[in-house]
Design an enzyme around this catalytic site. Structure first.
Site, short mmCIF file in Angstrom:
data_model
loop_
_atom_site.label_atom_id
_atom_site.label_comp_id
_atom_site.label_asym_id
_atom_site.label_seq_id
_atom_site.Cartn_x
_atom_site.Cartn_y
_atom_site.Cartn_z
N ASP A 81 24.79 -13.57 25.35
CA ASP A 81 24.64 -13.19 26.11
C ASP A 81 25.06 -12.23 27.36
O ASP A 81 25.54 -11.46 26.54
CB ASP A 81 26.13 -14.65 26.97
N ASP A 99 25.22 -24.34 25.03
CA ASP A 99 24.43 -23.17 23.80
C ASP A 99 24.84 -23.76 22.60
O ASP A 99 24.99 -22.85 21.55
CB ASP A 99 25.35 -21.90 24.00
#
Length: 1159
Positions: free
Chosen positions: A453, A777
């Protein structure tokens, strides 16, 4: 749902006395929480008179929460129980000892030792008889013969030590694991309102009556009823199995259950059931209750190495039915278990097979030699009175054979893996890696790709507004409030204060002169900070419009990429404030405020102009752009559910540029990854220009590279066919060059990870690590080989799905995890190199010694000392080597890289040659060299000789110095580098040396040792130190020139996996190898049993029928494959073989489960 009242309520006895204090009992609340949707609402309204009434019955305030008075909290805990589910009882030390005793080799040793003990006390009448072919014992041997029991006792004693060491290791492993679990549990906190303040409370402290704040990404810690909610959607699949998200609202379904995940929205709930009375708790209690019954069943099933052997008769239809049922289990995607353990088990099984063969041959040769010499050459008759003496000899041979087997089986291996992993996990805590699954640690060492990320991992996650575009003016610093028209300023302040989660706020700094603390969503905190910088107070606005007054909230989610809040205007009508990614919100704007705060039309060409002149320049500096807008509804109430109609015709107030600086240590960490052969890819929801700018700052992309930076839409267009399905070939063209994926949805992330893992482009399968913090996620984290969740910014859902939690949310911690992972791999290889040298030498010495001199130069107890004690300590010493930076200077090993490289093979063989030469020289010429009596061909109970003591001592000292050589496995010359950094290693080597001196000098008869002179000690030491010099000679020989060397300990190839793993839901190389091993083992046992029976029959002169009967029984052992789990079921077929299950093979050669022939 059934209600197990008896065992689920330890608080039950207390309930009666406190019932009067609260308006409802535990049982009533439990029954209430079992209802769903409309039933629940009816019950609340009819029985309790609404949620607010329920709150007053529970003596709590829906807005202020509980007072937090300790006596009140204590009383609630007594009446309604604590929010804590007691864990399963840990195995006691004695249970672990019992498990360690189940080891087959140890059992055989114990039996042999006991036989030896019994026989040593037996004085047969023919003892003095010369006809038995035994040398006549001299008077001083009498005392020695009396001490014949010592060897048996010493073996038993060694076995006890081994068992205790193994049990202690298992116990400490279990303890560490529990410590880890409790640490993970302690770290879980939840937002609760007490006394009007929102506080973060450890989950175990929550009580019934608490008012909890729930938001996107939370894992609910207790059951409760919704008091106020915005757009709340819950994933209840963990309880109900339904994958659709359930909408929660006061009107439709206010029941919130523990263990479920908040997927969208926010709200407040009153806690109604905690701990074992919550829905999750009830399930756990049921599991706990049924475990007792399960235990009884399991007693019959013996488990070894995680593979249960379950014995059940196949005479009933039930067995067949069960199998049919299990076949129907849905085929889940196959998930491979740890690479390292797969390779190790294959290796261990191969070595074990070789060892079994060697020991069998040893015993055979010894017995044949004895029989031929006595009965053929010397032509002695077999006398009845001599039988016990012969049996003593046979037992001695048997013990030698078993000893060879014990030395050959590397039982130090699993220990080394466990120690290495446990040690690494403990140390990784200090490097901010909280490992949830042990094998993630070593998988990380093989990682070839990291999908990270951006926010919080590569950047500091401390966001600040640094630029703004308000009323046709682009401010490169934050404007002063006087520069803005009051009307616009008012809209900005309200638009930010009201339209952001009320859990996001800015608190004063902890230390004097520090930065203000940001709590909640960091982007919202940046906007609230912008309001503060404009010298305005967002608290005042929120007090004026509390959360209860918000008319409708469209919370932020990954699809909307925006958030909107509707409030009622005092003059009538509604106003909606919106904020979100600038290109998304601007597309929905058709008006904009000018310098004077007047509304102007905003056309497409104006938008394109603004994107070019304002948004792109901001993004190219790495800023995240957020647009703030509003819309008024003056003509009656619109239909709020029709989102596409509501979120249009907005008026743009301002666009702000938010900076999230790159962490200063990240560029260096990414450079390390590149050197280590790991590709870093950035997957972010941000604008592509912002993403590219940050990626360049981090060093993920460098100017002039031909790497790809794609947006989610473009990525999907390139990899999907006309039907919208992902095509692997198309994906294979993209991912090798892809470095940045911007504006990506969670599905894109999952698609990318899955695509890279499933790809067959390179020569090796990619091992992918993924970082994630959001609820969405979860799938990508689960799919990845190693999932990293953020400890600070991560939601509970992400943490649940992950393998490792980064407690500092920092990318550099991932690099440390790689280093530790590679270190685990190297530690195991070091230990293997050491262990296999010991094994090869000991087995060959025992084998040839036995064949030539009818006695192993190394006695059973000595072998046990070398093998078990030294292995255990050596695994401790070599498995705890700390990692060095040099580990990051080589490429990853990959999944198929063998455990034993050619360099290691060169070392193993080279050192074996040295040690064997020395030992054989000592065995056959040692007595002349040292001028002492020969120890060869000694009679049965003869005293220990100096000759054989020197051999044993030299052997141990050579191993000791070879342990220092084993610290390096890549052919490095300096084996002492960093030796003092590892105190454990130094103390183990020193401790082993001291123990060896004690054994030789004071071990006496049990260890078959006798005292040595100083010069003899110096010779032993000199030969031992020769190992270090020999190591230097070996490392001079280039490995390339030794073409004949083979690697060993490969991973499983893909074809083998698919062939062997039909119907398995988890591919476990270890188990597959063990299965093969087990079938061979059963087959072997079956044959051995038959042979033993034949021998017994001959000895007792009984009829042959019994044997045949036994043999036919043995042949109907039936190996049955249970597809849904890793059980091998061995069942005696009581029905006639013709009716047995078709999968079974009822013949002496038991078939392999997958139907292929056993090698």
């Amino acid at each position: 749902m059934t209600n197990p009242t008896e065992h689920a309520l330890p608080a039950n006895s207390m309930v009666e006395s406190h019932e009067g204090d609260f308006g409802c009992t535990v049982m009533e609340l439990r029954k209430l929480m079992e209802l769903r949707s409309s039933d629940g609402i009816d019950q609340i309204n009819v029985h309790y008179g609404g949620v607010m009434n329920l709150c007053s019955r529970l003596k709590t305030n829906p807005v202020e929460g509980l007072s937090g008075n300790p006596t009140d909290l204590e009383k609630r805990k007594q009446v309604f129980g604590q929010n804590f589910i007691p864990p399963k009882k840990a195995k006691t030390f004695l249970e672990l000892v019992w498990e360690a005793l189940q080891d087959v080799t140890l059992i055989i040793l114990e039996i042999a030792a006991i036989i030896s003990l019994v026989l040593s006390f037996y004085r047969p009448p023919g003892e003095e008889n010369e006809q038995c072919g035994l040398p006549v014992s001299s008077p001083e041997d009498e005392g020695e013969a009396e001490a014949g029991w010592i060897e048996g006792a010493a073996i038993l004693f060694s076995v006890i030590i081994v068992v205790l060491v193994t049990a202690f290791n298992d116990w400490s492993k279990e303890k560490q694991f529990r410590g880890l679990q409790s640490r993970i549990e302690k770290e879980q906190k939840f937002s609760v309102i007490r006394n009007g303040h929102i506080i973060q409370l450890p989950v175990a402290e929550i009580v019934v009556g608490d008012i909890a704040q729930i938001k996107y990404g939370d894992l609910l810690p207790a059951d409760g009823i919704l008091i106020q909610g915005n757009d709340l959607k819950i994933d209840e699949s963990s309880l109900t199995g339904e994958s659709d998200h359930v909408k929660k609202s006061l009107e439709r379904d206010p029941m919130l259950l523990s263990g479920t995940h908040v997927m969208e929205g926010s709200g407040r709930m009153v806690v109604t059931a905690v701990g074992i009375n919550s829905q999750t708790g009830i399930i756990f209690t049921l599991l706990g209750a049924s475990e007792g019954e399960e235990e009884e069943k399991k007693k019959k099933a013996k488990t070894q190495d995680g593979v249960a052997l379950e014995i059940q008769p196949l005479n009933s239809q039930e067995g067949i039915d069960n199998e049919e049922k299990e076949k129907k289990v849905t085929k889940l995607p196959k998930k491979e278990k740890s690479v390292l353990q797969g390779k190790l088990t294959r290796l261990a099984v191969q070595i074990g097979k070789a060892g079994l063969l060697m020991s069998a041959i040893t015993v055979l040769i010894l017995i044949l030699y004895f029989v031929i010499e006595n009965f053929v050459i010397h032509r002695r008759p077999w006398l009845a009175e001599c039988t016990p003496i012969y049996i003593q000899y046979f037992v001695k041979f048997f013990i030698i054979g078993i000893t060879v087997l014990v030395v050959a089986v590397p039982e130090g291996l699993p220990l080394a893996v466990t120690i290495s992993l446990a040690y690494s996990v403990k140390k990784m805590m200090k490097d901010n890696n909280l490992v949830r699954h042990l094998d993630a640690c070593e998988t990380m060492g093989n990682a070839t790709a990291i999908c990270s990320d951006k926010t919080g991992t590569l950047t500091m996650n401390r966001m600040t507004v640094v630029q703004a575009y308000i009323g046709d003016t682009h401010y490169h610093q934050i404007p002063s409030p006087d520069a803005l028209v009051p009307k616009v300023l008012d809209l900005i302040v309200n638009g930010i204060s009201i339209n952001s989660a009320y859990t996001s706020k800015i608190l004063p700094p902890e230390k004097e002169g520090g930065l203000p603390r940001q709590v909640g969503n960091k982007t919202e905190c940046a906007l609230l900070g912008f309001v503060t910088d404009l010298k305005q107070d967002y608290h005042a606005v929120r007090n004026e419009v509390p959360e209860e007054k918000l008319y409708k909230v469209y919370t932020f989610n990954s699809v909307r990429k925006s958030m909107s809040t509707v409030i009622e205007k005092p003059s009538g009508g509604y106003r909606m404030y919106s904020k979100g990614a600038s290109e998304i919100i601007l597309r929905k704007c058709n008006r904009i405020l000018d310098k004077k705060g007047e509304v102007m039309p905003f056309k497409n060409k104006d938008r394109d102009e603004m994107v070019r002149t304002v948004i792109e320049p901001m993004a190219s500096q790495g800023l995240r752009t957020i647009c703030i807008a509003y819309r008024d509804f003056n003509d009656g109430e619109p239909t709020w559910d029709n989102e596409s109609e509501i979120l249009t015709e907005l008026t743009c107030i301002a666009v702000v540029g938010i900076e999230d600086p790159v962490r200063p240590e990240v560029p260096e960490a990414i450079a390390k990854c590149k050197r280590a052969g790991i590709t870093v890819r950035m997957v972010t929801g941000d604008n592509i220009n912002t993403a590219r700018a940050i990626a360049t700052k981090c060093g993920i992309v460098t100017p002039g590279d031909d790497f790809l930076c794609l947006e989610g839409k473009e990525f999907n267009r390139l990899i999907r066919n006309e039907k919208g399905e992902v095509e692997q070939e198309k994906l294979d063209k993209i991912w090798p060059k892809l470095r940045v994926l911007a504006r990506s949805s969670p599905t894109d992330k999952h698609t990318l990870v899955k695509g890279i893992i499933d790809s067959t482009v390179g020569e090796q399968r990619q091992v992918v690590a993924v970082t994630g913090d959001g609820t969405n996620d979860g799938p990508a984290l689960k799919k990845a080989d190693v999932g990293f969740a953020m400890g600070i910014a991560g939601t509970d859902v992400a943490k649940e799905a992950s393998d490792i939690i980064l407690t500092d949310d920092n990318f550099t911690s991932i690099v440390k995890a790689v280093m530790w992972g590679r270190n685990v791999y190297d530690s195991i290889s070091k230990f293997l190199q050491f262990q296999l040298t010991v094994n090869v030498v000991a087995v060959i010495v025992a084998f040839t010694g036995a064949c030539i001199t009818q006695d192993s130069p190394l006695k059973a107890v000595q072998m046990l000392w070398v093998n078990l004690i030294m292995d255990t300590f050596a695994s401790l010493a070599l498995a705890t080597e700390p990692p060095t930076e040099s580990l990051l200077k080589r490429r990853p090993y990959g999944r198929n890289k063998p455990l034993i490289s050619r360099t290691m093979m060169k070392n193993i063989l080279g050192h074996s040659v040295y040690q064997l030469t020395v030992i054989f020289f000592l065995v056959f010429a040692g007595e002349r060299f040292f001028d002492i009596d020969s120890g060869r061909k000694a009679p049965l109970h003869s005293p220990p000789s100096q000759h054989y003591t020197i051999i044993f001592n030299t052997f141990v000292l050579m191993q000791l110095f070879n342990e220092i050589n084993s610290r390096k496995i890549h052919g490095e010359r300096n084996v002492f580098a960093g030796i003092f950094r590892n105190l454990i290693f130094c103390s183990v080597v020193l401790g082993t040396f001291i123990s060896q001196i004690l054994i030789v000098e004071f071990g006496g008869k049990p260890f078959s040792c006798t005292k040595l002179t100083l010069s003899q000690w110096f010779w032993c030491l000199f030969i031992g130190i020769g190992e270090l010099l020999w190591g230097q000679i070996i490392s001079t020989i280039p490995t390339q020139s030794l073409k004949f060397l083979k690697e060993a300990g490969h991973g499983t190839t893909k074809e083998e996996i698919t062939k062997d793993a039909e119907g398995l839901d988890e591919i476990d190389h270890a188990e597959m190898e063990l299965r093969r091993g087990q079938i061979l083992w059963f087959r072997g046992l079956n044959r051995i049993q038959t042979q033993i029976d034949v021998i017994n029959t001959f000895q007792t002169g009984a009829s042959f029928k019994g044997v045949l009967k036994r043999q036919t029984m043995g042949q109907h052992l039936d190996v049955r494959h249970v597809p849904s789990s890793s059980y091998v079921t061995v069942a005696p077929v009581t029905s006639p073989p013709a009716t047995s299950v078709p999968a079974a093979v009822s013949s002496p050669t038991l078939g392999n489960q997958s139907g292929q022939s056993v090698p």
